[in-house]
Design a protein around this motif. Structure first.
Motif, PDB file in Angstrom:
ATOM      1  N   UNK A 236       0.825  -1.199   0.000  1.00 45.43           N
ATOM      2  CA  UNK A 236       0.000   0.000   0.000  1.00 45.43           C
ATOM      3  C   UNK A 236       0.858   1.247   0.000  1.00 45.43           C
ATOM      4  N   UNK A 237       0.172   2.399  -0.010  1.00 49.26           N
ATOM      5  CA  UNK A 237       0.855   3.659  -0.277  1.00 49.26           C
ATOM      6  C   UNK A 237       0.336   4.761   0.636  1.00 49.26           C
ATOM      7  N   UNK A 238       1.256   5.510   1.189  1.00 48.77           N
ATOM      8  CA  UNK A 238       0.936   6.762   1.875  1.00 48.77           C
ATOM      9  C   UNK A 238       1.556   7.866   1.039  1.00 48.77           C
ATOM     10  N   UNK A 239       0.723   8.725   0.445  1.00 47.20           N
ATOM     11  CA  UNK A 239       1.216   9.757  -0.452  1.00 47.20           C
ATOM     12  C   UNK A 239       1.500  11.029   0.342  1.00 47.20           C
ATOM     13  N   UNK A 240       2.746  11.467   0.270  1.00 54.12           N
ATOM     14  CA  UNK A 240       3.196  12.655   0.988  1.00 54.12           C
ATOM     15  C   UNK A 240       2.789  13.926   0.252  1.00 54.12           C
ATOM     16  N   UNK A 241       2.412  14.956   0.999  1.00 52.71           N
ATOM     17  CA  UNK A 241       2.161  16.305   0.484  1.00 52.71           C
ATOM     18  C   UNK A 241       1.349  16.289  -0.815  1.00 52.71           C
ATOM     19  N   UNK A 242       0.159  15.723  -0.744  1.00 52.32           N
ATOM     20  CA  UNK A 242      -0.659  15.633  -1.955  1.00 52.32           C
ATOM     21  C   UNK A 242      -1.255  16.974  -2.371  1.00 52.32           C
ATOM     22  N   UNK A 243      -1.109  18.002  -1.543  1.00 49.18           N
ATOM     23  CA  UNK A 243      -1.517  19.337  -1.977  1.00 49.18           C
ATOM     24  C   UNK A 243      -0.656  19.844  -3.132  1.00 49.18           C
ATOM     25  N   UNK A 244       0.499  19.217  -3.327  1.00 53.14           N
ATOM     26  CA  UNK A 244       1.427  19.684  -4.347  1.00 53.14           C
ATOM     27  C   UNK A 244       1.114  19.219  -5.753  1.00 53.14           C
ATOM     28  N   UNK A 245       0.125  18.331  -5.911  1.00 49.47           N
ATOM     29  CA  UNK A 245      -0.222  17.862  -7.251  1.00 49.47           C
ATOM     30  C   UNK A 245      -1.691  17.466  -7.259  1.00 49.47           C
ATOM     31  N   UNK A 246      -2.254  17.349  -8.448  1.00 45.95           N
ATOM     32  CA  UNK A 246      -3.682  17.098  -8.589  1.00 45.95           C
ATOM     33  C   UNK A 246      -4.042  15.698  -8.096  1.00 45.95           C
ATOM     34  N   UNK A 247      -5.284  15.516  -7.631  1.00 47.36           N
ATOM     35  CA  UNK A 247      -5.698  14.216  -7.090  1.00 47.36           C
ATOM     36  C   UNK A 247      -5.601  13.065  -8.082  1.00 47.36           C
ATOM     37  N   UNK A 248      -5.740  13.347  -9.386  1.00 53.08           N
ATOM     38  CA  UNK A 248      -5.731  12.253 -10.351  1.00 53.08           C
ATOM     39  C   UNK A 248      -4.384  11.541 -10.414  1.00 53.08           C
ATOM     40  N   UNK A 249      -3.336  12.211  -9.980  1.00 51.17           N
ATOM     41  CA  UNK A 249      -2.003  11.593 -10.044  1.00 51.17           C
ATOM     42  C   UNK A 249      -1.910  10.435  -9.059  1.00 51.17           C
ATOM     43  N   UNK A 250      -2.310  10.685  -7.816  1.00 51.02           N
ATOM     44  CA  UNK A 250      -2.334   9.588  -6.844  1.00 51.02           C
ATOM     45  C   UNK A 250      -3.335   8.517  -7.260  1.00 51.02           C
ATOM     46  N   UNK A 251      -4.465   8.938  -7.824  1.00 50.39           N
ATOM     47  CA  UNK A 251      -5.477   7.978  -8.277  1.00 50.39           C
ATOM     48  C   UNK A 251      -4.932   7.076  -9.381  1.00 50.39           C
ATOM     49  N   UNK A 252      -4.219   7.669 -10.349  1.00 49.35           N
ATOM     50  CA  UNK A 252      -3.679   6.863 -11.444  1.00 49.35           C
ATOM     51  C   UNK A 252      -2.606   5.898 -10.953  1.00 49.35           C
ATOM     52  N   UNK A 253      -1.790   6.348 -10.003  1.00 54.16           N
ATOM     53  CA  UNK A 253      -0.802   5.448  -9.391  1.00 54.16           C
ATOM     54  C   UNK A 253      -1.516   4.258  -8.780  1.00 54.16           C
ATOM     55  N   UNK A 273     -11.444  17.690   2.723  1.00 58.67           N
ATOM     56  CA  UNK A 273     -10.904  16.328   2.754  1.00 58.67           C
ATOM     57  C   UNK A 273     -11.815  15.373   1.977  1.00 58.67           C
ATOM     58  N   UNK A 274     -13.123  15.535   2.135  1.00 57.79           N
ATOM     59  CA  UNK A 274     -14.039  14.681   1.395  1.00 57.79           C
ATOM     60  C   UNK A 274     -13.906  14.927  -0.106  1.00 57.79           C
ATOM     61  N   UNK A 275     -13.762  16.181  -0.501  1.00 56.89           N
ATOM     62  CA  UNK A 275     -13.559  16.475  -1.925  1.00 56.89           C
ATOM     63  C   UNK A 275     -12.325  15.749  -2.441  1.00 56.89           C
ATOM     64  N   UNK A 276     -11.220  15.811  -1.689  1.00 55.90           N
ATOM     65  CA  UNK A 276      -9.986  15.188  -2.163  1.00 55.90           C
ATOM     66  C   UNK A 276     -10.143  13.675  -2.248  1.00 55.90           C
ATOM     67  N   UNK A 277     -10.741  13.063  -1.240  1.00 53.96           N
ATOM     68  CA  UNK A 277     -10.894  11.605  -1.278  1.00 53.96           C
ATOM     69  C   UNK A 277     -11.799  11.175  -2.426  1.00 53.96           C
ATOM     70  N   UNK A 278     -12.817  11.968  -2.727  1.00 56.59           N
ATOM     71  CA  UNK A 278     -13.687  11.650  -3.857  1.00 56.59           C
ATOM     72  C   UNK A 278     -12.928  11.744  -5.178  1.00 56.59           C
ATOM     73  N   UNK A 279     -12.083  12.762  -5.296  1.00 59.85           N
ATOM     74  CA  UNK A 279     -11.324  12.947  -6.534  1.00 59.85           C
ATOM     75  C   UNK A 279     -10.215  11.905  -6.679  1.00 59.85           C
ATOM     76  N   UNK A 280      -9.510  11.638  -5.591  1.00 58.18           N
ATOM     77  CA  UNK A 280      -8.388  10.700  -5.632  1.00 58.18           C
ATOM     78  C   UNK A 280      -8.847   9.253  -5.525  1.00 58.18           C
TER      79      UNK A 280
END
Length: 460
Positions: A236-253, A273-280
């Motif tokens: 699994x993955x813990x993504x650091x500082x996700x404010x620095x890039x769009x949610x789709x990047x972590x989602x695609x990973x 936070x809910x917006x980000x989790x929905x997007x990612x």
């Protein structure tokens, strides 16, 4: 007869000899004994993430000298027995500060402590071999291993003349792994655009819109994501500082390799936070819960727990925590804060220093047991004021639920509350109260809690 069968036969003979005084002896078939004794647990036997609790298996500035992977390897068995289902490791690759770095300034994503660069061969935490041994040991103890992924920024590149800045920048990366070499075209600004969501600490900011960067991060067969998953065996993955890039990047990973995923979106607004989790399409650390707990337990006002939190909006995507390597604002009533997250919805995370050094480990183990065996169903708030907080987990088909009573005053408290059980004896599973009351026909019962403490009630 093979050596293996000889060993099995000796084992059975010793078992029968030691058990001769028993009236009845159950003997398993040799094949079953052979499997039990000789085969290690495999990844198919991992505990499902979310059935227990996560352990953040590090803190800021853990001892340097390459000993940390071995330190953690020696703890995974005890953690698993306590009810942990996953461990979160710090960034595992070689960073600019070599053996002194905590890993958040990544240089070579494929150097896990086997190349002599950045002033050392090993990372701060140890060698690649020791990391692999740790991961194998965690898996043998049914624990998933979560990698800390730092893909917003890089550090340690050589100087090159940057045509987009008309000056020299440290954006030339030629790591000894010879994998994912980078130049000015892979950072901001570049020929695609000047910037994305944010930069961190003045480090070279990766441009995730470039196809070359995407290929090396998650698309290629030997991309960082696929190498970590398939070769290093991360789960699994813990993504650091996700404010620095769009949610789709972590989602695609995540979509490329699967596995449990959680983002560090540092924001106390539950709606954000809910917006980000929905997007990612993954979990996030519940910073809204963290700040409400800070106000409640550090600020001595439990009314703050009535505030909005991610777990109240979508518990399946909330990773709750009391503190981590970046934060430690809750200094008083910290064990009570753990009583809150370990009895409520969401996936709770423990902090290494709290568990191993600072708090009562027996009390935490008790709360982990309560979480894993009793806490289920949605949550009903039964009573809240400045000093007292009472909530009921309503249970489900597999767990009967509980009632948690938290008290930050200096005196004993008692309350009549409504349970989900009629004419049923209940008890406090923390051992802080010796009461074993019987609920009335209308499900009401009186419970108590000591000063500056908590109790957790359920069917005896």
């Amino acid at each position: 007869m093979t050596n293996l069968n000889v060993k099995v036969a000796v084992f059975l003979l010793a078992f029968l000899t030691l058990s001769c005084e028993r009236e009845e002896i159950e003997i398993e078939k040799p094949a079953a004994v052979e499997k039990m004794v000789l085969e290690p647990l495999n990844k198919a036997a991992l505990k499902p993430i979310g059935t227990g609790v996560m352990m953040q298996a590090f803190y800021w500035d853990v001892p340097s000298g390459g000993t940390w992977w071995n330190t953690i390897k020696n703890k995974v068995s005890a953690w698993s027995n306590a009810g942990v289902d996953a461990i979160w490791l710090p960034p595992v690759s070689k960073a600019q500060n070599g053996k002194f770095s905590m890993g958040y300034d990544p240089f070579d994503y494929y150097d896990f402590g086997q190349y002599n660069q950045m002033g050392s061969t090993e990372t701060r935490f140890g060698s690649k071999t020791e990391l692999e041994q740790l991961i194998n040991s965690a898996h043998a103890n049914q624990l998933s291993v979560i990698a800390d992924i730092v893909i917003n920024h890089n550090s340690g590149g050589d100087s090159e003349f940057n045509i987009f800045k008309n000056s020299n920048t440290y954006t030339k990366y030629t790591p000894k792994s010879n994998l994912f070499n980078r130049t000015q075209y892979d950072f901001h600004p570049n020929d695609y655009h000047n910037n994305d969501s944010g930069v961190f600490g003045g480090f070279a900011d990766l441009c995730h819109h470039k196809s070359y960067v995407q290929d090396w991060l998650w698309k290629k067969s030997n991309s960082v994501a696929k190498y970590y998953k398939n070769t290093m065996k991360f789960d699994g993955w813990r993504f650091d500082y996700v404010k620095g890039f769009e949610p789709w990047i972590a989602r695609d990973w995540k979509n490329a390799v699967g596995g449990f995923s959680v983002g560090e979106y540092w924001d106390g607004n539950a709606a954000t936070l809910q917006w980000w989790t929905d997007q990612a399409q993954m979990s996030a650390f519940d910073f809204a819960c963290y700040y409400k707990m800070r106000d409640a337990f550090q600020g001595n006002n439990l009314n703050a727990l009535q505030g909005d939190m991610l777990w109240k909006r979508n518990a399946s995507r909330a990773v709750t925590f009391v503190t981590n390597h970046d934060t430690d604002e809750i200094q008083i009533n910290k064990l009570l804060a753990y009583a809150y997250i370990l009895t409520h919805e969401g996936y709770p995370a423990l902090f290494y220093k709290d568990y191993e050094d600072w708090l009562d480990k027996n009390a935490l183990n008790n709360l982990i047991w309560i979480h894993n065996n009793l806490a289920a169903g949605n949550t009903s708030n039964l009573y809240t004021d400045t000093d007292e907080y009472i909530a009921r987990r309503n249970g489900n088909a597999s767990k009967i639920g509980l009632i948690v009573y938290i008290n930050i005053s200096n005196s004993y408290k008692e309350r009549w509350i409504q349970t989900n059980w009629s004419n049923t004896r209940i008890k406090d599973y923390t051992g802080r109260s010796s009461w074993e009351p019987v609920t009335q026909g209308d499900k009401w019962v009186k419970i108590q809690v000591p000063p500056n403490s908590y109790t957790v009630w359920s069917i005896k």
